[in-house]
Design a protein around this motif. Structure first.
Motif, PDB file in Angstrom:
ATOM      1  N   LEU A 183      -9.161  -6.423 -11.290  1.00  0.00           N
ATOM      2  CA  LEU A 183      -8.052  -5.698 -11.901  1.00  0.00           C
ATOM      3  C   LEU A 183      -7.577  -4.600 -10.959  1.00  0.00           C
ATOM      4  CD1 LEU A 183      -6.200  -5.393 -14.282  1.00  0.00           C
ATOM      5  CD2 LEU A 183      -7.829  -3.848 -15.307  1.00  0.00           C
ATOM      6  N   ILE A 184      -6.495  -4.896 -10.264  1.00  0.00           N
ATOM      7  CA  ILE A 184      -6.012  -3.967  -9.259  1.00  0.00           C
ATOM      8  C   ILE A 184      -4.699  -3.377  -9.719  1.00  0.00           C
ATOM      9  CG2 ILE A 184      -5.356  -3.713  -6.839  1.00  0.00           C
ATOM     10  CD1 ILE A 184      -6.804  -6.566  -6.564  1.00  0.00           C
ATOM     11  N   LYS A 185      -4.643  -2.074  -9.719  1.00  0.00           N
ATOM     12  CA  LYS A 185      -3.369  -1.422 -10.021  1.00  0.00           C
ATOM     13  C   LYS A 185      -2.632  -1.217  -8.715  1.00  0.00           C
ATOM     14  CE  LYS A 185      -3.109   1.099 -14.271  1.00  0.00           C
ATOM     15  NZ  LYS A 185      -4.195   1.915 -14.779  1.00  0.00           N
ATOM     16  N   ILE A 186      -1.466  -1.802  -8.601  1.00  0.00           N
ATOM     17  CA  ILE A 186      -0.701  -1.647  -7.366  1.00  0.00           C
ATOM     18  C   ILE A 186       0.196  -0.420  -7.485  1.00  0.00           C
ATOM     19  CG2 ILE A 186       1.006  -2.748  -5.857  1.00  0.00           C
ATOM     20  CD1 ILE A 186      -1.644  -4.170  -5.813  1.00  0.00           C
ATOM     21  N   PRO A 187      -0.010   0.551  -6.579  1.00  0.00           N
ATOM     22  CA  PRO A 187       0.822   1.758  -6.661  1.00  0.00           C
ATOM     23  C   PRO A 187       2.227   1.490  -6.135  1.00  0.00           C
ATOM     24  CG  PRO A 187      -0.649   1.889  -4.777  1.00  0.00           C
ATOM     25  CD  PRO A 187      -0.971   0.598  -5.471  1.00  0.00           C
ATOM     26  N   GLY A 193       2.291   7.178  -8.910  1.00  0.00           N
ATOM     27  CA  GLY A 193       2.586   6.257 -10.013  1.00  0.00           C
ATOM     28  C   GLY A 193       2.441   4.809  -9.602  1.00  0.00           C
ATOM     29  N   LYS A 194       2.600   3.911 -10.606  1.00  0.00           N
ATOM     30  CA  LYS A 194       2.382   2.506 -10.297  1.00  0.00           C
ATOM     31  C   LYS A 194       3.678   1.784  -9.958  1.00  0.00           C
ATOM     32  CE  LYS A 194       2.425   0.576 -14.960  1.00  0.00           C
ATOM     33  NZ  LYS A 194       1.729  -0.218 -15.962  1.00  0.00           N
ATOM     34  N   THR A 241      -4.132   1.190  -0.356  1.00  0.00           N
ATOM     35  CA  THR A 241      -4.479   0.342  -1.507  1.00  0.00           C
ATOM     36  C   THR A 241      -3.747  -0.996  -1.409  1.00  0.00           C
ATOM     37  OG1 THR A 241      -4.783   2.267  -2.913  1.00  0.00           O
ATOM     38  CG2 THR A 241      -4.444   0.180  -4.043  1.00  0.00           C
ATOM     39  N   ILE A 242      -2.479  -0.944  -1.060  1.00  0.00           N
ATOM     40  CA  ILE A 242      -1.722  -2.197  -0.937  1.00  0.00           C
ATOM     41  C   ILE A 242      -2.248  -2.995   0.264  1.00  0.00           C
ATOM     42  CG2 ILE A 242       0.566  -3.255  -0.763  1.00  0.00           C
ATOM     43  CD1 ILE A 242       1.743  -0.688  -1.922  1.00  0.00           C
ATOM     44  N   LEU A 243      -2.542  -2.291   1.345  1.00  0.00           N
ATOM     45  CA  LEU A 243      -3.070  -2.969   2.546  1.00  0.00           C
ATOM     46  C   LEU A 243      -4.365  -3.714   2.221  1.00  0.00           C
ATOM     47  CD1 LEU A 243      -2.305  -3.073   5.659  1.00  0.00           C
ATOM     48  CD2 LEU A 243      -4.162  -1.431   5.992  1.00  0.00           C
TER      49      LEU A 243
END
Ligand code: TRP
Length: 329
Positions: A183-187, A193-194, A241-243
Protein backbone atom coordinates in the motif's frame (compact mmCIF):
# COMPACT_ATOMS: atom_id res chain seq x y z
CA UNK A 1 -13.75 -18.40 -3.60
CA UNK A 2 -13.86 -15.13 -1.68
CA UNK A 3 -15.24 -12.01 -3.24
CA UNK A 4 -13.29 -8.80 -3.71
CA UNK A 5 -14.94 -5.56 -4.74
CA UNK A 6 -13.76 -2.04 -5.38
CA UNK A 7 -14.84 1.08 -7.20
CA UNK A 8 -13.22 4.21 -8.50
CA UNK A 9 -15.17 7.42 -8.72
CA UNK A 10 -15.26 8.74 -12.28
CA UNK A 11 -14.13 12.28 -11.75
CA UNK A 12 -11.26 12.40 -14.24
CA UNK A 13 -8.38 10.46 -15.74
CA UNK A 14 -6.46 7.97 -13.63
CA UNK A 15 -3.08 9.02 -12.33
CA UNK A 16 0.05 7.36 -10.98
CA UNK A 17 -1.44 7.48 -7.46
CA UNK A 18 -4.52 5.50 -8.57
CA UNK A 19 -2.22 3.02 -10.29
CA UNK A 20 0.10 2.28 -7.37
CA UNK A 21 -2.50 2.90 -4.68
CA UNK A 22 -5.17 0.65 -6.15
CA UNK A 23 -5.11 -0.55 -9.73
CA UNK A 24 -1.88 -2.51 -9.62
CA UNK A 25 -3.20 -4.45 -6.65
CA UNK A 26 -6.54 -5.06 -8.37
CA UNK A 27 -4.67 -6.59 -11.29
CA UNK A 28 -2.85 -9.03 -9.02
CA UNK A 29 -6.07 -10.08 -7.28
CA UNK A 30 -7.85 -11.17 -10.41
CA UNK A 31 -6.48 -14.71 -10.35
CA UNK A 32 -7.10 -15.39 -6.67
CA UNK A 33 -10.51 -13.93 -6.02
CA UNK A 34 -13.93 -13.50 -7.48
CA UNK A 35 -13.41 -9.83 -8.36
CA UNK A 36 -15.85 -7.02 -9.00
CA UNK A 37 -14.44 -3.69 -10.15
CA UNK A 38 -16.68 -0.86 -11.14
CA UNK A 39 -16.83 2.77 -12.19
CA UNK A 40 -18.68 4.70 -9.47
CA UNK A 41 -20.51 7.18 -11.67
CA UNK A 42 -23.40 7.85 -9.28
CA UNK A 43 -20.88 8.79 -6.63
CA UNK A 44 -19.33 11.30 -9.00
CA UNK A 45 -22.64 13.21 -9.08
CA UNK A 46 -22.24 14.33 -5.48
CA UNK A 47 -19.50 16.71 -6.60
CA UNK A 48 -19.40 16.78 -10.43
CA UNK A 49 -22.91 16.95 -11.87
CA UNK A 50 -21.79 18.02 -15.36
CA UNK A 51 -23.81 16.25 -18.10
CA UNK A 52 -21.21 17.07 -20.73
CA UNK A 53 -18.50 15.27 -18.79
CA UNK A 54 -20.39 12.39 -17.19
CA UNK A 55 -20.09 9.84 -19.98
CA UNK A 56 -16.61 10.99 -20.95
CA UNK A 57 -15.37 10.41 -17.42
CA UNK A 58 -16.93 6.95 -17.20
CA UNK A 59 -15.40 6.06 -20.53
CA UNK A 60 -11.99 7.25 -19.39
CA UNK A 61 -11.99 5.21 -16.21
CA UNK A 62 -13.25 2.08 -17.97
CA UNK A 63 -10.66 2.49 -20.74
CA UNK A 64 -7.87 3.05 -18.27
CA UNK A 65 -8.91 0.10 -16.08
CA UNK A 66 -8.62 -2.10 -19.14
CA UNK A 67 -5.40 -0.53 -20.38
CA UNK A 68 -3.74 -1.02 -17.00
CA UNK A 69 -4.52 -4.74 -17.09
CA UNK A 70 -7.94 -5.49 -15.66
CA UNK A 71 -9.31 -8.45 -17.58
CA UNK A 72 -13.07 -8.41 -18.30
CA UNK A 73 -13.06 -12.21 -18.65
CA UNK A 74 -11.43 -12.85 -15.28
CA UNK A 75 -13.11 -10.04 -13.32
CA UNK A 76 -16.53 -8.49 -13.44
CA UNK A 77 -15.94 -4.99 -14.76
CA UNK A 78 -18.98 -2.73 -14.82
CA UNK A 79 -20.48 0.71 -14.57
CA UNK A 80 -22.43 1.35 -11.35
CA UNK A 81 -25.39 3.03 -13.07
CA UNK A 82 -25.87 -0.02 -15.34
CA UNK A 83 -26.96 -2.01 -12.27
CA UNK A 84 -30.41 -0.82 -11.12
CA UNK A 85 -30.31 -3.31 -8.23
CA UNK A 86 -27.68 -1.09 -6.55
CA UNK A 87 -30.05 1.91 -6.52
CA UNK A 88 -32.83 -0.19 -5.08
CA UNK A 89 -30.67 -1.63 -2.33
CA UNK A 90 -29.49 1.93 -1.60
CA UNK A 91 -33.11 3.02 -1.14
CA UNK A 92 -33.83 0.10 1.19
CA UNK A 93 -30.66 0.61 3.23
CA UNK A 94 -31.47 4.31 3.62
CA UNK A 95 -34.43 3.31 5.80
CA UNK A 96 -31.98 1.87 8.31
CA UNK A 97 -29.37 4.63 8.16
CA UNK A 98 -29.61 7.51 10.63
CA UNK A 99 -29.19 11.22 9.96
CA UNK A 100 -26.96 11.60 12.99
CA UNK A 101 -24.44 8.92 12.12
CA UNK A 102 -24.22 10.08 8.50
CA UNK A 103 -23.82 13.74 9.43
CA UNK A 104 -20.87 13.01 11.68
CA UNK A 105 -18.91 10.98 9.11
CA UNK A 106 -15.57 12.76 8.58
CA UNK A 107 -15.80 12.47 4.78
CA UNK A 108 -19.21 14.18 4.83
CA UNK A 109 -18.02 16.97 7.06
CA UNK A 110 -15.02 17.56 4.82
CA UNK A 111 -17.10 17.70 1.64
CA UNK A 112 -19.67 19.95 3.29
CA UNK A 113 -16.88 22.33 4.23
CA UNK A 114 -15.47 22.25 0.70
CA UNK A 115 -18.76 22.86 -1.09
CA UNK A 116 -20.97 24.76 1.37
CA UNK A 117 -23.19 25.88 -1.51
CA UNK A 118 -24.05 22.27 -2.41
CA UNK A 119 -24.51 20.13 0.70
CA UNK A 120 -26.94 17.79 -1.03
CA UNK A 121 -28.61 14.71 0.44
CA UNK A 122 -26.55 12.52 -1.89
CA UNK A 123 -23.46 13.76 -0.12
CA UNK A 124 -24.99 12.84 3.23
CA UNK A 125 -25.96 9.35 2.07
CA UNK A 126 -22.78 8.74 0.08
CA UNK A 127 -21.74 5.99 2.55
CA UNK A 128 -25.12 4.27 2.15
CA UNK A 129 -24.63 4.10 -1.60
CA UNK A 130 -21.12 2.78 -1.06
CA UNK A 131 -22.50 0.18 1.35
CA UNK A 132 -25.03 -0.84 -1.32
CA UNK A 133 -22.15 -1.21 -3.81
CA UNK A 134 -20.38 -3.57 -1.45
CA UNK A 135 -23.31 -5.47 0.05
CA UNK A 136 -25.02 -6.07 -3.29
CA UNK A 137 -22.33 -8.70 -4.07
CA UNK A 138 -21.93 -9.65 -0.41
CA UNK A 139 -18.22 -8.88 -0.77
CA UNK A 140 -15.64 -10.20 1.68
CA UNK A 141 -12.83 -7.77 0.91
CA UNK A 142 -12.66 -4.19 -0.26
CA UNK A 143 -9.19 -3.12 -1.37
CA UNK A 144 -9.07 0.62 -0.72
CA UNK A 145 -6.81 3.23 0.79
CA UNK A 146 -6.86 4.43 4.38
CA UNK A 147 -9.23 7.30 3.59
CA UNK A 148 -11.98 4.80 2.78
CA UNK A 149 -11.83 2.81 6.01
CA UNK A 150 -14.58 4.93 7.59
CA UNK A 151 -16.87 3.87 4.74
CA UNK A 152 -16.06 0.18 5.13
CA UNK A 153 -16.73 0.49 8.85
CA UNK A 154 -20.15 2.02 8.13
CA UNK A 155 -20.85 -0.73 5.58
CA UNK A 156 -20.22 -3.33 8.29
CA UNK A 157 -22.49 -1.41 10.62
CA UNK A 158 -25.33 -1.25 8.07
CA UNK A 159 -24.96 -4.94 7.23
CA UNK A 160 -24.95 -5.94 10.91
CA UNK A 161 -27.93 -3.71 11.62
CA UNK A 162 -29.87 -5.32 8.78
CA UNK A 163 -29.00 -8.81 10.03
CA UNK A 164 -30.00 -7.93 13.61
CA UNK A 165 -33.17 -6.09 12.71
CA UNK A 166 -34.53 -8.92 10.57
CA UNK A 167 -32.97 -11.72 12.61
CA UNK A 168 -30.94 -13.16 9.75
CA UNK A 169 -27.31 -13.99 8.98
CA UNK A 170 -27.42 -12.55 5.53
CA UNK A 171 -24.72 -9.95 4.92
CA UNK A 172 -21.13 -10.93 5.63
CA UNK A 173 -18.87 -8.30 7.22
CA UNK A 174 -16.56 -6.93 4.56
CA UNK A 175 -12.98 -6.19 5.52
CA UNK A 176 -10.73 -3.49 4.12
CA UNK A 177 -8.18 -5.50 2.21
CA UNK A 178 -4.74 -5.12 3.64
CA UNK A 179 -2.15 -4.66 0.93
CA UNK A 180 0.56 -4.86 3.56
CA UNK A 181 3.74 -3.31 2.28
CA UNK A 182 2.19 -2.85 -1.13
CA UNK A 183 0.00 0.00 0.00
CA UNK A 184 1.92 2.95 -1.32
CA UNK A 185 0.71 6.49 -1.09
CA UNK A 186 2.02 8.39 -4.07
CA UNK A 187 2.72 12.01 -3.18
CA UNK A 188 2.07 14.90 -5.53
CA UNK A 189 4.71 16.93 -7.35
CA UNK A 190 3.94 20.23 -5.67
CA UNK A 191 5.68 19.60 -2.41
CA UNK A 192 3.00 18.26 -0.09
CA UNK A 193 -0.11 16.11 -0.05
CA UNK A 194 -1.01 13.15 -2.19
CA UNK A 195 -1.16 12.93 -5.94
CA UNK A 196 -4.57 13.88 -7.28
CA UNK A 197 -5.44 16.65 -4.84
CA UNK A 198 -4.80 19.25 -7.52
CA UNK A 199 -4.14 19.30 -11.24
CA UNK A 200 -0.58 20.52 -11.08
CA UNK A 201 0.74 17.74 -8.88
CA UNK A 202 -0.54 14.89 -10.99
CA UNK A 203 0.92 12.54 -13.57
CA UNK A 204 -1.81 10.84 -15.54
CA UNK A 205 -1.43 7.37 -17.02
CA UNK A 206 -2.38 9.01 -20.29
CA UNK A 207 0.26 11.76 -20.22
CA UNK A 208 2.69 11.60 -23.12
CA UNK A 209 6.45 11.50 -22.47
CA UNK A 210 6.94 15.23 -23.16
CA UNK A 211 4.22 16.17 -20.69
CA UNK A 212 5.70 13.89 -18.04
CA UNK A 213 9.16 15.40 -18.54
CA UNK A 214 7.69 18.89 -18.22
CA UNK A 215 5.71 18.08 -15.08
CA UNK A 216 8.63 16.40 -13.36
CA UNK A 217 10.92 19.27 -14.31
CA UNK A 218 8.50 21.71 -12.69
CA UNK A 219 8.21 19.66 -9.46
CA UNK A 220 9.02 21.66 -6.35
CA UNK A 221 12.58 21.31 -4.98
CA UNK A 222 14.66 23.25 -2.47
CA UNK A 223 18.13 24.81 -2.53
CA UNK A 224 19.83 21.45 -2.00
CA UNK A 225 21.49 19.79 1.00
CA UNK A 226 24.18 21.64 2.92
CA UNK A 227 25.19 18.95 5.40
CA UNK A 228 26.08 15.31 4.87
CA UNK A 229 23.30 12.80 5.62
CA UNK A 230 20.80 15.48 6.47
CA UNK A 231 17.11 14.74 6.54
CA UNK A 232 15.24 15.45 3.33
CA UNK A 233 12.55 18.13 3.27
CA UNK A 234 9.11 16.91 2.27
CA UNK A 235 9.30 18.01 -1.38
CA UNK A 236 12.53 16.05 -1.94
CA UNK A 237 11.37 13.03 0.06
CA UNK A 238 8.33 12.98 -2.21
CA UNK A 239 10.47 12.72 -5.34
CA UNK A 240 12.40 9.86 -3.73
CA UNK A 241 9.15 8.11 -2.79
CA UNK A 242 8.10 8.10 -6.44
CA UNK A 243 11.61 7.06 -7.51
CA UNK A 244 11.50 4.07 -5.14
CA UNK A 245 8.34 2.92 -6.81
CA UNK A 246 9.31 3.33 -10.46
CA UNK A 247 13.10 2.82 -10.45
CA UNK A 248 15.53 0.03 -9.62
CA UNK A 249 17.17 -0.19 -6.16
CA UNK A 250 20.50 0.68 -7.81
CA UNK A 251 19.16 3.94 -9.15
CA UNK A 252 17.60 4.81 -5.80
CA UNK A 253 20.86 3.95 -4.02
CA UNK A 254 22.82 6.13 -6.41
CA UNK A 255 20.71 9.21 -5.71
CA UNK A 256 20.56 8.52 -1.96
CA UNK A 257 24.36 8.52 -1.99
CA UNK A 258 24.47 11.76 -3.98
CA UNK A 259 22.06 13.32 -1.49
CA UNK A 260 24.04 12.15 1.50
CA UNK A 261 27.27 13.60 0.13
CA UNK A 262 25.61 16.86 -0.98
CA UNK A 263 26.48 16.14 -4.58
CA UNK A 264 22.97 15.69 -5.79
CA UNK A 265 21.87 17.54 -8.91
CA UNK A 266 18.13 17.84 -9.01
CA UNK A 267 18.27 18.12 -12.81
CA UNK A 268 19.77 14.60 -13.01
CA UNK A 269 17.33 13.22 -10.45
CA UNK A 270 14.38 14.61 -12.35
CA UNK A 271 15.66 13.36 -15.69
CA UNK A 272 15.96 9.84 -14.30
CA UNK A 273 12.63 10.05 -12.52
CA UNK A 274 10.83 11.19 -15.66
CA UNK A 275 12.48 8.44 -17.70
CA UNK A 276 11.44 5.72 -15.26
CA UNK A 277 7.89 7.03 -14.92
CA UNK A 278 7.63 7.04 -18.71
CA UNK A 279 8.81 3.41 -18.79
CA UNK A 280 5.92 2.46 -16.49
CA UNK A 281 3.21 4.55 -18.12
CA UNK A 282 4.12 4.18 -21.81
CA UNK A 283 2.74 0.68 -22.37
CA UNK A 284 -0.43 1.65 -20.51
CA UNK A 285 -0.76 4.84 -22.53
CA UNK A 286 -0.35 2.92 -25.78
CA UNK A 287 -3.17 0.60 -24.79
CA UNK A 288 -5.33 3.56 -23.76
CA UNK A 289 -4.86 5.09 -27.22
CA UNK A 290 -5.72 1.76 -28.84
CA UNK A 291 -8.88 1.17 -26.80
CA UNK A 292 -10.37 4.63 -26.30
CA UNK A 293 -11.81 4.92 -29.79
CA UNK A 294 -12.89 1.32 -30.00
CA UNK A 295 -16.49 1.87 -29.03
CA UNK A 296 -17.49 -1.65 -30.04
CA UNK A 297 -15.01 -3.12 -27.62
CA UNK A 298 -15.97 -0.80 -24.77
CA UNK A 299 -19.63 -1.53 -25.43
CA UNK A 300 -18.95 -5.27 -25.29
CA UNK A 301 -16.97 -4.99 -22.06
CA UNK A 302 -19.64 -2.87 -20.35
CA UNK A 303 -22.41 -5.19 -21.52
CA UNK A 304 -20.65 -8.35 -20.37
CA UNK A 305 -19.82 -6.70 -17.03
CA UNK A 306 -23.39 -5.52 -16.51
CA UNK A 307 -24.75 -9.00 -17.23
CA UNK A 308 -22.41 -10.69 -14.77
CA UNK A 309 -22.91 -8.00 -12.11
CA UNK A 310 -26.70 -8.03 -12.43
CA UNK A 311 -26.82 -11.78 -12.07
CA UNK A 312 -25.11 -11.56 -8.69
CA UNK A 313 -26.90 -8.33 -7.68
CA UNK A 314 -30.39 -9.60 -8.42
CA UNK A 315 -29.83 -12.68 -6.26
CA UNK A 316 -28.94 -10.45 -3.31
CA UNK A 317 -31.76 -8.00 -3.93
CA UNK A 318 -34.40 -10.73 -4.26
CA UNK A 319 -33.29 -12.20 -0.96
CA UNK A 320 -33.29 -8.77 0.71
CA UNK A 321 -36.80 -8.02 -0.54
CA UNK A 322 -38.04 -11.35 0.74
CA UNK A 323 -36.39 -10.85 4.13
CA UNK A 324 -37.97 -7.40 4.42
CA UNK A 325 -41.42 -8.74 3.64
CA UNK A 326 -42.08 -7.76 0.04
CA UNK A 327 -44.43 -10.16 -1.69
CA UNK A 328 -45.82 -10.29 -5.19
CA UNK A 329 -49.60 -10.38 -5.72
N1 TRP B 1 -15.71 6.22 -2.21
C1 TRP B 1 -14.70 5.61 -3.04
C2 TRP B 1 -13.61 6.65 -3.35
O1 TRP B 1 -13.86 7.83 -3.28
C3 TRP B 1 -15.25 5.08 -4.34
C4 TRP B 1 -16.23 3.98 -4.11
C5 TRP B 1 -17.59 4.04 -4.33
C6 TRP B 1 -15.95 2.69 -3.61
N2 TRP B 1 -18.15 2.85 -4.02
C7 TRP B 1 -17.19 2.00 -3.56
C8 TRP B 1 -14.79 2.04 -3.20
C9 TRP B 1 -17.27 0.68 -3.10
C10 TRP B 1 -14.88 0.74 -2.73
C11 TRP B 1 -16.12 0.07 -2.68
O2 TRP B 1 -12.50 6.29 -3.66
Amino acid sequence: MQTVLSGIRSTGNLHLGNYYGALRNFIKMQDQYNCYFFVADYHSLTTHPDPKMLHENVKNVLTEYLAAGLDPEKSTLYVQSDIPEISELYLLLNMHAYMGELAKTPSFKEKARKQPENVNAGLLTYPVLQAADILIHRADFVPVGKDQEQHIELTRKFGRRFNNFYGVEFFPEPQAFNFGTNLIKIPGLDGSGKMGKSEGNCIYLKDDPKTIEKKVKRALTDQGPTEHNQEKPECIENLFTILRVVSTPEVVGYFEEKWNTCEIRYGDLKKQLAEDIIAVTSPIRERILAIENDNDYLHKVAKLGAEKARESASKTLNAVREIMGFKAF
